[in-house]
Design a protein around this motif. Sequence first.
Motif, mmCIF file in Angstrom:
data_model
loop_
_atom_site.group_PDB
_atom_site.id
_atom_site.type_symbol
_atom_site.label_atom_id
_atom_site.label_comp_id
_atom_site.label_asym_id
_atom_site.label_seq_id
_atom_site.Cartn_x
_atom_site.Cartn_y
_atom_site.Cartn_z
ATOM 1 N N ASP A 1 7.371 -1.241 -2.594
ATOM 2 C CA ASP A 1 6.195 -2.094 -2.170
ATOM 3 C C ASP A 1 6.499 -2.869 -1.003
ATOM 4 O O ASP A 1 5.486 -3.251 -0.404
ATOM 5 C CB ASP A 1 6.073 -2.892 -3.440
ATOM 6 N N PHE B 1 2.695 8.797 -0.458
ATOM 7 C CA PHE B 1 3.457 7.577 -0.649
ATOM 8 C C PHE B 1 3.595 6.925 -2.063
ATOM 9 O O PHE B 1 4.163 5.701 -1.975
ATOM 10 C CB PHE B 1 2.699 6.433 0.285
ATOM 11 N N GLU B 2 3.573 7.584 -2.929
ATOM 12 C CA GLU B 2 3.474 7.108 -4.160
ATOM 13 C C GLU B 2 4.934 6.798 -4.719
ATOM 14 O O GLU B 2 5.015 5.539 -5.495
ATOM 15 C CB GLU B 2 3.325 8.294 -5.297
ATOM 16 N N ASP C 1 -6.541 6.812 1.584
ATOM 17 C CA ASP C 1 -6.602 5.782 0.668
ATOM 18 C C ASP C 1 -5.374 5.148 0.291
ATOM 19 O O ASP C 1 -5.368 3.775 -0.016
ATOM 20 C CB ASP C 1 -7.327 6.771 -0.755
ATOM 21 N N GLN C 2 -4.266 5.785 -0.002
ATOM 22 C CA GLN C 2 -2.956 5.086 -0.442
ATOM 23 C C GLN C 2 -2.458 4.102 0.692
ATOM 24 O O GLN C 2 -2.129 3.142 0.402
ATOM 25 C CB GLN C 2 -1.949 6.307 -0.407
ATOM 26 N N ARG D 1 -6.528 11.329 0.462
ATOM 27 C CA ARG D 1 -5.671 10.486 -0.458
ATOM 28 C C ARG D 1 -4.690 9.826 0.386
ATOM 29 O O ARG D 1 -4.057 8.609 0.030
ATOM 30 C CB ARG D 1 -4.644 11.392 -1.480
ATOM 31 N N ARG E 1 -2.334 0.307 -0.315
ATOM 32 C CA ARG E 1 -1.125 -0.427 -0.592
ATOM 33 C C ARG E 1 -0.884 -1.110 0.649
ATOM 34 O O ARG E 1 0.243 -1.788 0.697
ATOM 35 C CB ARG E 1 -0.087 0.568 -0.941
ATOM 36 N N SER F 1 8.728 12.178 -2.673
ATOM 37 C CA SER F 1 7.145 11.361 -3.030
ATOM 38 C C SER F 1 6.235 12.212 -2.703
ATOM 39 O O SER F 1 6.235 13.077 -1.747
ATOM 40 C CB SER F 1 7.415 10.171 -2.015
#
Length: 256
Positions: free
Chosen positions: A152, A147-148, A192-193, A189, A197, A144
Motif C-alpha cells: 500500500d 499491482f495486486e 484501473d488499479q 485493469r 490505489r 503479482s
Amino acid sequence: MTDRTAAGAAASQDDPRALLQSLPDTLPRDEILAINSGSKSDIHTERTYDYNGWTFTLPPGVFKPGDTSRIVHDRLLDGTIPVKGRSYAAMGVGLGVEAVIAGTLGAREVYAADVHPDSVATAAGHYARIVGDRPGTTFRPLVSNLFEEFPDSARLDVVTFNPPAVSTRTSDDPTVVRNVCVGAEIVLRFFDQIVARDLLAPDGEIYLIVSNTAELKRIVGYGIDAGFRPVVLHRQTWEGDNCQAYLFKLIRHEAV
C-alpha cells in the motif's frame, strides 16, 4: 525494419482526442495471425538473450524479448525513460532486462513484477549477477497479477509495461497466451488499479507499448478517460506487414 517517430500523431498531442483519432485501427484477424505465425514456438526450451553486452539465460516458460521489448530497453538505457534516483516498476518483467538497466543506472528502487513466478525468479537471478547489491538502490522482486501484491505504501515515479494485449488468440498454448494475447482487458485493469490505489507519485509517468495487433484505440481511449494524457514517444513499423507499434508516455492530467 523501419524505426521512426510518429510525426502525424505528434502533431495532435496537445489534444488527446485528436491523437486518439490519428491512431490506426486494429489489424484484421488474418493479418495478426500471419504476423504472429510460428512465434514463441521455442518458449518451452532453454534459450539465451543478448543485450548491451549482457547474456541472459531463459528457462522454459520465460518470455524472450522481441522488437517491442527492445524499444523499452533502448529508451531506458539512453535515458529517454529516466529512472535514476526514482522508484521504478517493470511490469511483466520477464527475464529482467528492464530491472537490470534500472539498477545499473541507479534507480532508487526497482520493482520487478510478473504474474509468472519463474520469470520473477529468473529476473532476480540476473539482477543479482549483473547489478548485485548496489548502494542507494532497493530491488523488490514481486510475483503479482499486475499491482495486486504491491504494498500500500508504493508510490511509483516510473512504470513500464509491454502488455500481452494482442487481440486475437494466436495459440492454444496457455504459456503463449499469457505472454502474447491476453487482450486489451489486461491494460484496462492496469489503468484501473493505478487509479484506484493512487500508485503514481505526483510526477509519475507510465511508458506503455501497444501496437495495432491490439485494440489500440480502445486501450488509449480508456487511458484518456481514466485521467491520463498520452504522448507518442516512438512509432515503429516493419517491412512486409502493416504492424505499427507505439511507445506512449502517459501522465496524469493534473501533473501536466
